[in-house]
Scaffold this motif. Structure first.
Motif, PDB file in Angstrom:
ATOM      1  N   TYR A 104      -6.894 -13.321  -0.625  1.00 34.48           N
ATOM      2  CA  TYR A 104      -5.602 -12.690  -0.339  1.00 34.48           C
ATOM      3  C   TYR A 104      -4.750 -13.722   0.390  1.00 34.48           C
ATOM      4  N   SER A 105      -3.497 -13.841  -0.031  1.00 40.72           N
ATOM      5  CA  SER A 105      -2.617 -14.813   0.589  1.00 40.72           C
ATOM      6  C   SER A 105      -1.171 -14.363   0.419  1.00 40.72           C
ATOM      7  N   THR A 106      -0.250 -15.189   0.861  1.00 45.88           N
ATOM      8  CA  THR A 106       1.178 -14.908   0.730  1.00 45.88           C
ATOM      9  C   THR A 106       1.849 -16.086   0.038  1.00 45.88           C
ATOM     10  N   ALA A 107       3.052 -15.852  -0.446  1.00 46.50           N
ATOM     11  CA  ALA A 107       3.809 -16.931  -1.077  1.00 46.50           C
ATOM     12  C   ALA A 107       4.036 -18.081  -0.099  1.00 46.50           C
ATOM     13  N   ARG A 108       4.337 -17.745   1.147  1.00 42.08           N
ATOM     14  CA  ARG A 108       4.598 -18.784   2.156  1.00 42.08           C
ATOM     15  C   ARG A 108       3.329 -19.570   2.496  1.00 42.08           C
ATOM     16  N   ASP A 109       2.189 -18.900   2.569  1.00 43.00           N
ATOM     17  CA  ASP A 109       0.943 -19.622   2.831  1.00 43.00           C
ATOM     18  C   ASP A 109       0.596 -20.543   1.665  1.00 43.00           C
ATOM     19  N   LEU A 110       0.812 -20.077   0.452  1.00 48.21           N
ATOM     20  CA  LEU A 110       0.527 -20.915  -0.716  1.00 48.21           C
ATOM     21  C   LEU A 110       1.460 -22.120  -0.768  1.00 48.21           C
ATOM     22  N   TYR A 126       0.882  -1.171   0.000  1.00 53.92           N
ATOM     23  CA  TYR A 126       0.000   0.000   0.000  1.00 53.92           C
ATOM     24  C   TYR A 126       0.916   1.218   0.000  1.00 53.92           C
ATOM     25  N   LYS A 127       1.230   1.691  -1.179  1.00 58.16           N
ATOM     26  CA  LYS A 127       2.243   2.719  -1.355  1.00 58.16           C
ATOM     27  C   LYS A 127       1.896   3.999  -0.603  1.00 58.16           C
ATOM     28  N   GLU A 128       0.626   4.394  -0.658  1.00 57.11           N
ATOM     29  CA  GLU A 128       0.206   5.653  -0.046  1.00 57.11           C
ATOM     30  C   GLU A 128       0.363   5.633   1.470  1.00 57.11           C
ATOM     31  N   LYS A 129       0.401   4.462   2.056  1.00 51.19           N
ATOM     32  CA  LYS A 129       0.616   4.330   3.503  1.00 51.19           C
ATOM     33  C   LYS A 129       2.026   3.846   3.826  1.00 51.19           C
ATOM     34  N   GLU A 130       2.866   3.758   2.794  1.00 56.74           N
ATOM     35  CA  GLU A 130       4.246   3.281   2.933  1.00 56.74           C
ATOM     36  C   GLU A 130       4.296   1.899   3.592  1.00 56.74           C
ATOM     37  N   ASP A 131       3.311   1.087   3.267  1.00 57.19           N
ATOM     38  CA  ASP A 131       3.229  -0.278   3.776  1.00 57.19           C
ATOM     39  C   ASP A 131       3.910  -1.200   2.767  1.00 57.19           C
ATOM     40  N   LYS A 132       5.061  -1.749   3.151  1.00 61.47           N
ATOM     41  CA  LYS A 132       5.878  -2.520   2.207  1.00 61.47           C
ATOM     42  C   LYS A 132       5.464  -3.991   2.139  1.00 61.47           C
ATOM     43  N   ASN A 133       5.758  -4.583   0.995  1.00 59.86           N
ATOM     44  CA  ASN A 133       5.571  -6.023   0.846  1.00 59.86           C
ATOM     45  C   ASN A 133       6.559  -6.774   1.729  1.00 59.86           C
ATOM     46  N   ARG A 134       6.101  -7.836   2.356  1.00 63.15           N
ATOM     47  CA  ARG A 134       6.929  -8.652   3.236  1.00 63.15           C
ATOM     48  C   ARG A 134       6.317 -10.049   3.295  1.00 63.15           C
ATOM     49  N   LYS A 135       7.002 -10.976   3.938  1.00 61.46           N
ATOM     50  CA  LYS A 135       6.590 -12.378   3.853  1.00 61.46           C
ATOM     51  C   LYS A 135       5.213 -12.658   4.469  1.00 61.46           C
ATOM     52  N   ASN A 136       4.768 -11.830   5.410  1.00 61.88           N
ATOM     53  CA  ASN A 136       3.469 -12.081   6.045  1.00 61.88           C
ATOM     54  C   ASN A 136       2.397 -11.090   5.591  1.00 61.88           C
ATOM     55  N   LYS A 137       2.648 -10.376   4.494  1.00 62.00           N
ATOM     56  CA  LYS A 137       1.679  -9.405   3.975  1.00 62.00           C
ATOM     57  C   LYS A 137       0.869 -10.032   2.847  1.00 62.00           C
ATOM     58  N   PRO A 138      -0.432 -10.250   3.036  1.00 63.55           N
ATOM     59  CA  PRO A 138      -1.243 -10.884   1.996  1.00 63.55           C
ATOM     60  C   PRO A 138      -1.431  -9.979   0.772  1.00 63.55           C
ATOM     61  N   LYS A 148      -2.115 -18.644   8.082  1.00 58.56           N
ATOM     62  CA  LYS A 148      -2.554 -17.588   8.990  1.00 58.56           C
ATOM     63  C   LYS A 148      -2.711 -16.224   8.317  1.00 58.56           C
ATOM     64  N   ASN A 149      -2.112 -16.068   7.147  1.00 64.09           N
ATOM     65  CA  ASN A 149      -2.172 -14.774   6.462  1.00 64.09           C
ATOM     66  C   ASN A 149      -3.040 -14.836   5.206  1.00 64.09           C
TER      67      ASN A 149
END
Length: 395
Positions: free
Chosen positions: A276-282, A90-102, A236-237
């Motif tokens: 919505y999911s993550t690479a690790r959850d998949l 979420y660029k506008e909130k400066e929320d970066k992609n990470r392993k637990n971000k769906p 979980k994500n």
């Protein structure tokens, strides 16, 4: 450039020893899947380091990290050999992609919808060749079966098209799965082809499968997916999108220009998308599919065989999974996705116990190019890799 690659390889070599990157125990067996425990062969350190170097080299050629918003993961025998997280969720909130971000996984959602349906088939709650009308009251097209929804041979038309052309849907109102069913049952929406006669990829099929899950489970699709799939597998994500609850907190979707895209009138429909999911959850899901307790051997044969041969070519579709049927190599089993600016690719090669997952929330077709990584694990695959594309450890 050479220094950067050497540093990356040094990091990856250390990561090979990092148990957080390892979904397997010392003897190579899967963990965190509870009853769906599966044993895999252990990978040697030399093998691990060589593959990590080759993947890193190829990945750095493919991905511009200044432009990529997303997640990428390669795992072999339950072990993560490589993973990377770039850009903003979420660029506008400066929320970066990470392993637990769906992230929105687009049509890879179909794989998960199909999985719940197929587990219900294994449990005797649904018959593959049952008529859809058995589960969805007054369904207009009597000849369509559950199997035809799963393999896209129902003849139904894509809801995104028929609401535009046939019923002139008011785009100020978000359409729902039930709305789609009601429109079909009105008799005003004709079929594209006779059921069972040809393949035509169609999101309508999976929006109806989601309704069947609700009917059989007695739960809303969102809750059913959580109770029957996400929680048992420790995903979980992962969750199903609910517009009112999630629209301003989930990862957003962007054009290639980084302009944020708005939600629209189709964003309430689920089953075909909206997970919505993550690479690790998949990866957790993928590892569970090796277990005969997750899918029976009988149902696996139904999932991974082709159903559509009316047109020549290597492309085919199983039950909730795409196929590339090559004469000279094992069949490629995968699914891609595209919704708004989200693109996704899920590759599950059972013959090589290999998983490749790419998710992006900023428009790019490079997610689909990740299938070339399979050539790093089996030279028989007809995927072009130049000699310069491997051997990154020597650069």
């Amino acid at each position: 450039m050479k220094i950067r690659i050497l540093l990356a390889i040094t990091f990856l070599t250390l990561a090979c020893k990092d148990k957080t990157n390892d979904f397997s125990n010392k003897n190579g067996t899967q963990k965190n899947q509870g009853e769906f425990f599966v044993a895999f062969n252990e990978l040697s350190a030399d093998y691990c380091n060589k593959k990590q170097a080759d993947i890193a080299f190829q990945y750095n050629k493919l991905i511009n990290k200044n432009e990529f918003y997303g997640q990428f993961l390669v795992a072999k025998n339950g072990k993560i050999l490589f993973e990377d997280y770039q850009g903003f969720a979420y660029k506008e909130k400066e929320d970066k992609n990470r392993k637990n971000k769906p992230l929105h996984i687009a049509s890879v959602s179909k794989v998960l919808t199909a999985a719940v349906i197929l587990r219900m088939v294994d449990q005797g709650k649904i018959g593959l060749d049952d008529k859809v009308s058995k589960y969805l009251k007054d369904f207009f097209h009597e000849d369509i079966t559950v199997r035809m929804l799963l393999n896209h041979r129902s003849g139904l038309r894509h809801y995104g098209y028929f609401i535009e052309r046939d019923v002139k849907w008011d785009k100020k109102k978000r359409i729902t799965n039930q709305d789609i069913l009601d429109l079909i049952n009105s008799g005003k929406i004709h079929l594209e082809s006779k059921p069972g006669t040809r393949f035509a990829y169609c999101n309508t099929n999976y929006s109806l499968l989601a309704l069947i899950i609700e009917k059989v489970s007695g739960m809303r699709y969102h809750k059913a997916m959580d109770k029957l799939l996400f929680k048992p597998l420790g995903m979980k994500n992962s969750f199903v999108f609910d517009y009112e609850k999630h629209h301003d907190t989930v990862s957003q979707t962007y054009k290639a220009s980084k302009l944020r895209l708005a939600f629209d009138h189709l964003d309430l429909v689920y089953g075909d998308k909206n997970i919505y999911s993550t690479a690790r959850d998949l990866l957790k899901f993928d590892l569970a599919t090796y277990s005969d307790k997750f899918f029976s051997k009988k149902i696996k044969k139904e999932i991974f065989k082709g159903y559509s041969y009316e047109a020549k070519g290597e492309k085919n579709y199983g039950l909730g999974i795409r196929l590339r049927e090559w004469k000279e190599a094992p069949t490629l089993t995968y699914h891609n996705g595209w919704w708004h600016g989200n693109t996704s690719s899920y590759i599950t090669q059972k013959t090589d116990t290999l998983t490749i997952i790419a998710l992006s929330n900023k428009m790019t077709h490079k997610t689909y190019q990740t299938k070339k990584f399979i050539a790093l694990f089996n030279a028989k695959y007809p995927v072009k890799l130049d000699a310069s594309d491997v051997g990154g450890a020597n650069e």
